[in-house]
Design a protein around this motif. Structure first.
Motif, PDB file in Angstrom:
ATOM      1  N   LEU A 250      72.308  64.958  72.792  1.00 18.71           N
ATOM      2  CA  LEU A 250      71.354  65.709  71.967  1.00 18.71           C
ATOM      3  C   LEU A 250      70.392  66.541  72.808  1.00 18.71           C
ATOM      4  O   LEU A 250      69.776  67.477  72.301  1.00 18.71           O
ATOM      5  N   GLY A 251      70.242  66.169  74.073  1.00 22.71           N
ATOM      6  CA  GLY A 251      69.327  66.885  74.933  1.00 22.71           C
ATOM      7  C   GLY A 251      67.869  66.548  74.687  1.00 22.71           C
ATOM      8  O   GLY A 251      66.968  67.300  75.090  1.00 22.71           O
ATOM      9  N   ARG A 252      67.627  65.410  74.045  1.00 22.93           N
ATOM     10  CA  ARG A 252      66.256  64.987  73.740  1.00 22.93           C
ATOM     11  C   ARG A 252      66.294  63.521  73.332  1.00 22.93           C
ATOM     12  O   ARG A 252      67.375  62.922  73.201  1.00 22.93           O
ATOM     13  N   VAL A 253      65.126  62.944  73.131  1.00 23.98           N
ATOM     14  CA  VAL A 253      65.064  61.577  72.612  1.00 23.98           C
ATOM     15  C   VAL A 253      65.513  61.595  71.152  1.00 23.98           C
ATOM     16  O   VAL A 253      64.983  62.380  70.356  1.00 23.98           O
ATOM     17  N   PRO A 254      66.515  60.810  70.797  1.00 25.81           N
ATOM     18  CA  PRO A 254      67.004  60.822  69.412  1.00 25.81           C
ATOM     19  C   PRO A 254      65.918  60.411  68.423  1.00 25.81           C
ATOM     20  O   PRO A 254      65.019  59.630  68.744  1.00 25.81           O
ATOM     21  N   HIS A 255      66.021  60.951  67.210  1.00 28.18           N
ATOM     22  CA  HIS A 255      65.090  60.622  66.138  1.00 28.18           C
ATOM     23  C   HIS A 255      65.831  59.833  65.070  1.00 28.18           C
ATOM     24  O   HIS A 255      67.033  60.008  64.864  1.00 28.18           O
ATOM     25  N   LYS A 256      65.103  58.975  64.406  1.00 28.76           N
ATOM     26  CA  LYS A 256      65.690  58.234  63.298  1.00 28.76           C
ATOM     27  C   LYS A 256      66.231  59.208  62.245  1.00 28.76           C
ATOM     28  O   LYS A 256      65.563  60.153  61.846  1.00 28.76           O
ATOM     29  N   GLY A 257      67.464  58.996  61.803  1.00 27.64           N
ATOM     30  CA  GLY A 257      68.074  59.880  60.819  1.00 27.64           C
ATOM     31  C   GLY A 257      68.982  60.932  61.417  1.00 27.64           C
ATOM     32  O   GLY A 257      69.720  61.596  60.683  1.00 27.64           O
ATOM     33  N   ASP A 258      68.963  61.112  62.751  1.00 24.80           N
ATOM     34  CA  ASP A 258      69.877  62.060  63.391  1.00 24.80           C
ATOM     35  C   ASP A 258      71.326  61.655  63.118  1.00 24.80           C
ATOM     36  O   ASP A 258      71.690  60.485  63.250  1.00 24.80           O
ATOM     37  N   VAL A 259      72.140  62.614  62.729  1.00 25.92           N
ATOM     38  CA  VAL A 259      73.566  62.381  62.491  1.00 25.92           C
ATOM     39  C   VAL A 259      74.344  63.436  63.265  1.00 25.92           C
ATOM     40  O   VAL A 259      74.049  64.629  63.165  1.00 25.92           O
ATOM     41  N   PHE A 260      75.337  62.988  64.025  1.00 25.84           N
ATOM     42  CA  PHE A 260      76.120  63.920  64.824  1.00 25.84           C
ATOM     43  C   PHE A 260      77.473  63.284  65.127  1.00 25.84           C
ATOM     44  O   PHE A 260      77.684  62.081  64.914  1.00 25.84           O
TER      45      PHE A 260
END
Length: 293
Positions: A250-260
């Motif tokens: 993701l290139g960043r700290v993941p956030h809750k709810g991220d879907v990939f």
């Protein structure tokens, strides 16, 4: 009561906001939704007004309101239960090995949970020859898979319960939850002297009648274990864990709810804080239908 010099009573006066505070309120109005509030909190963290632990717990409180029992329960297959139809000597080694404080007690099969047995009550077994574990059972609490964790936490506190049995729409046992499981969504993993470095529960299989086969994966699971479980070929040259791989992707700290999607798998971030991801839900991406000639 003595009057205030301005004519109003002192108890009725309110602290006057400075001109700067009033101008700031006009320029930066109050947040209108949760996303804006979290953005303000993240900005406060970046300016060192709140530390990472405080931000993480606040985010955890929000996440608890979004998650339901099915999202974090221990699945039925991984439940440590005692069968009251068997002699005590047959299941006592399990009690000693797992060192849980309480166990669901079943009557022959996992769908027949008849109560909760506290490990401390088993001490009487060594002092009383007529000990019967059925007499020691506490009532079991049953909840639906859809029950929200914030509501469950309130019920735990109000009723002084520590464990709930999760049932599916057909009344069958789907899993279990403890108050510790819910609190860990807010404060992070709670480890005690009995928590061993065991990888068995890093990847838990969840059979969901509505959404099919899914896996709940701890972010600290080593990439090698993920590759072995899912038949993937994720590299572990730069990072060791699946959480690190997700952050790199993701290139960043993941956030809750991220879907990939990655490597033929669909990832959903179930729990994360300002510093790192903690829990992922993984499903296989079904193969695309073959084109007909």
């Amino acid at each position: 009561m003595q009057d205030h010099p301005s004519g109003a009573k002192f108890s009725d006066t309110k602290p006057q906001r400075s001109l700067f505070e009033r101008l700031t309120a006009l320029i930066s109005p109050e947040p209108e939704n949760r996303a804006e509030l979290l953005e303000i909190l993240h900005d406060a963290h970046e300016r060192s007004l709140i530390d990472a632990d405080a931000l993480s717990m606040i985010e955890g409180v929000f996440q608890v309101a979004d998650l339901s029992a099915r999202d974090i329960m221990v699945p039925r297959a991984q439940m440590d239960v005692i069968d009251l139809n068997k002699p005590i000597g047959e299941w006592m080694p399990l009690v000693l090995k797992t060192a849980h404080s309480r166990f669901p007690a079943v009557d022959g099969e996992r769908d027949k949970v008849v109560g909760i047995l506290l490990a401390k009550d088993l001490l009487r077994y060594y002092a009383d020859e007529s000990f019967n574990p059925r007499d020691m059972l506490r009532p079991a609490v049953f909840i639906p898979e859809s029950k929200r964790l914030n509501v469950l936490l309130r019920d735990f506190r109000a009723n002084r319960n520590h464990m709930a049995i999760v049932v599916n729409e057909y009344g069958g046992v789907a899993g279990l939850l403890t108050i510790e499981d819910v609190l860990e969504q807010i404060v992070g993993d709670i480890e005690d002297e009995y928590d061993l470095d065991d990888t068995e529960d890093n990847i838990l299989s969840i059979k969901d009648s509505a959404r099919g086969q899914r896996w709940r994966v701890k972010a600290l699971t080593e990439i090698e274990q993920v590759n072995e479980t899912f038949g993937t070929d994720f590299p572990n040259d730069d990072v060791d864990t699946i959480g690190g791989l997700v952050a790199n992707h993701l290139g960043r700290v993941p956030h809750k709810g991220d879907v990939f999607e990655m490597g033929g798998l669909r990832f959903e971030v179930l729990r994360a804080d300002a510093r790192q991801v903690h829990l992922l839900m993984v499903t296989r991406i079904p193969p695309a239908p073959a084109e007909t000639q």
